[in-house]
Design an enzyme around this catalytic site. Structure first.
Site, short mmCIF file in Angstrom:
data_model
loop_
_atom_site.label_atom_id
_atom_site.label_comp_id
_atom_site.label_asym_id
_atom_site.label_seq_id
_atom_site.Cartn_x
_atom_site.Cartn_y
_atom_site.Cartn_z
CE LYS A 79 22.28 27.33 70.20
NZ LYS A 79 23.06 28.17 71.30
CB SER A 154 26.30 29.86 69.92
OG SER A 154 25.53 29.22 71.17
CB SER A 178 24.33 31.40 73.01
OG SER A 178 25.66 31.18 72.86
N1 GLN Z 1 30.00 33.37 73.30
C1 GLN Z 1 30.00 32.53 74.63
C2 GLN Z 1 30.99 31.43 74.09
O1 GLN Z 1 31.39 31.49 73.04
C3 GLN Z 1 28.64 32.11 74.85
C4 GLN Z 1 28.16 30.85 74.16
C5 GLN Z 1 26.89 30.23 74.68
O2 GLN Z 1 26.24 30.97 75.45
N2 GLN Z 1 26.55 29.10 74.13
O3 GLN Z 1 31.35 30.44 74.81
#
Ligand code: GLN
Length: 493
Positions: A79, A154, A178
């Site tokens: 990532k 994400s 994410s």
């Molecule tokens: N969807 C969550 C957010 O928008 C989690 C994001 C993540 O785990 N990096 O913050």
């Protein structure tokens, strides 16, 4: 070997036993990346030359009888919020578009030491803020099961790249879901480790008390193999647990004898769930029961407050972490007009560099932390965080080895459907954020398929474990995967 379908363990075995060369495997991965990435937008960069060179070195080491490491020659994608000296580390942000890290993250050094071959960096929601892969300065990632839909986020690119068979495994980061939610939306297994299990050194910080790096792959066995490589003590992360290096494949095989009890979270059976999600939950309980696992109802009474608490705490920490992007030290520096000063430099660099979702989080967080509001929002959210943790403790105290619930309330949704409505997107995180607030490990795995007007979409379930309970989670999902074949389904591309 059927490369796109093979798992990490098979690929590593075949390379080590010279059934296939690391060079051929790297070529297969890079060819697939070239063919599919224009459709998927899963990768921010690929490393053709470096990956082939590394594969040659691995083949040479094997031919010399040297031990090439457990992951020797396995193509891995990282990532793009995890620092690599290879290529750039962009966080999918204009701000860091051209940023080159002078060091590798701990997990990257560990993967390299295990013999892995890093072939690409993957797309994400900018600075890992999002749950759909749509908030990237490089444009949205697409779901390999249906290109008009999101792959979740994400870690959108890691999810799409593994699901599409470009790589057998990738690293993601999970602050509020994410790793797990995109794994669920593209039909993979994704593990969010216990907070402190994996060093955050070299992970660009979003919310430091919640962030964890973890593996995404087709099955539990592959995740176990990656976790064995990346977990371990690192003095450079002051929140890293002092755990020894462990072989999670072996541990998953030998940990805790049956019979096991699993708690089914009542709060996971919501009317708001998509019917295919409710059906997958029932089927999963049936499969686990047929394996001799006792399934009992448990309650997590404060689970419904998770999203509210998370969207105060995560932005609060983000606003503080992102203060380092000031146009002075690294990343984007705005051009100033004559007469403009230091404040203009901050303001312009940040306005030009950060996308709308990141700006929204910074504003939310700054507000929640401001004097006068700190107690009402931030402190209250911390109290809720404690209650959520206590709910889990109480459930584990009833003898549950893990707690089952859906990973997300719906399968993958169309690109654009929720991007204009931040609250709708935040609510998608209902089942994942509590785990981060409580610091616990959780694993998402494919457990069903939704079929709607000819479109087939994966559905994921997650098991949440007690702190440092990864081996048990991997074992449970391994058992599930030996008794079902959801994880073997692949999208038609
Ligand atoms: N969807 C969550 C957010 O928008 C989690 C994001 C993540 O785990 N990096 O913050």
């Amino acid at each position: 070997m059927d490369y796109p379908a093979a798992n990490v363990v098979q690929i590593a075995h075949e390379i080590r036993t010279k059934a296939v060369s690391a060079v051929d495997v790297a070529r297969a991965a890079l060819d697939r990346a070239d063919a599919l990435n224009p459709k998927l937008n899963a990768l921010t960069q690929t490393f053709h030359e470096q990956a082939l060179q590394r594969a040659r070195e691995i083949d040479h080491a094997i031919s010399q009888g040297q031990s090439p490491g457990p992951l020797a020659g396995v193509p891995i994608a990282i990532k793009d919020n995890i620092c690599t000296t290879l290529g750039r580390t962009t966080c999918a942000s204009r701000y860091l578009e051209n940023y080159r890290s002078p060091f590798n993250a701990f997990v990257v050094d560990r993967l390299i030491a295990s013999g892995a071959n890093i072939i690409a960096k993957t797309n994400l929601d900018e600075f890992a803020m999002g749950g759909s892969g749509e908030h990237s300065c490089f444009g949205p990632t697409r779901n390999p099961w249906d290109l008009s839909r999101v792959p979740g986020g994400s870690s959108s690119g890691s999810a799409a790249a593994v699901s599409a068979g470009i790589v057998p495994a990738a690293l993601g980061s999970d602050t509020g879901g994410s790793i797990r939610q995109p794994a669920a939306l593209v039909g993979l297994t994704g593990l969010k480790p216990t907070y402190g299990r994996v060093s955050r050194y070299g992970l660009v910080a979003f919310a430091s008390s919640l962030d964890q790096i973890g593996p995404m792959a087709r099955d539990a066995e592959s995740c176990a193999m990656l976790l064995s490589a990346i977990a371990g003590f690192d003095p450079r992360d002051s929140t890293c647990a002092q755990t020894p290096d462990e072989d999670f494949i072996e541990l998953a095989r030998t940990s805790h004898p049956m019979p096991l009890r699993i708690g089914i979270a009542r709060e996971g059976r919501s009317d708001a769930n998509h019917p295919a999600v409710s059906e997958a939950l029932d089927n999963t309980v049936r499969t686990l029961t047929s394996l001799g696992i006792e399934c009992v109802d448990v309650s997590l009474p404060h689970a419904g407050l998770g999203v509210a608490a998370y969207y105060v705490i995560a932005p609060a920490e983000a606003s503080s972490n992102l203060a380092r992007f000031d146009g002075v030290r690294y990343g984007r520096r705005a051009k100033l007009a004559p007469g403009e000063g230091l404040l203009d430099l901050y303001e312009k660099s940040r306005s030009e560099g950060f996308g709308p979702e990141v700006q929204r989080r910074i504003m939310l967080g700054t507000y929640a932390l401001s004097s006068g509001y700190y107690d009402a929002y931030y402190n209250t959210a911390l109290k809720v965080r404690r209650l959520i943790k206590q709910d889990y403790d109480a459930a584990f105290a009833q003898g549950c080895a893990a707690i089952l619930m859906p990973t997300a309330p719906t399968p993958a949704f169309p690109i654009g459907q929720k991007s204009g409505d931040p609250l709708a997107l935040y609510l998608e995180d209902i089942y994942t954020v509590g785990v981060n607030l409580a610091g616990l490990p959780a694993i998402s795995f494919q457990a069903g398929l939704s079929e709607d007007s000819g479109v087939k979409l994966p559905v994921g379930m997650q098991l949440v474990g007690p702190a440092l309970g990864e081996a048990q989670l991997l074992r449970l999902v391994g058992l599930f995967q030996s008794a079902s074949s959801w994880h073997a389904l692949t999208p038609r591309l």
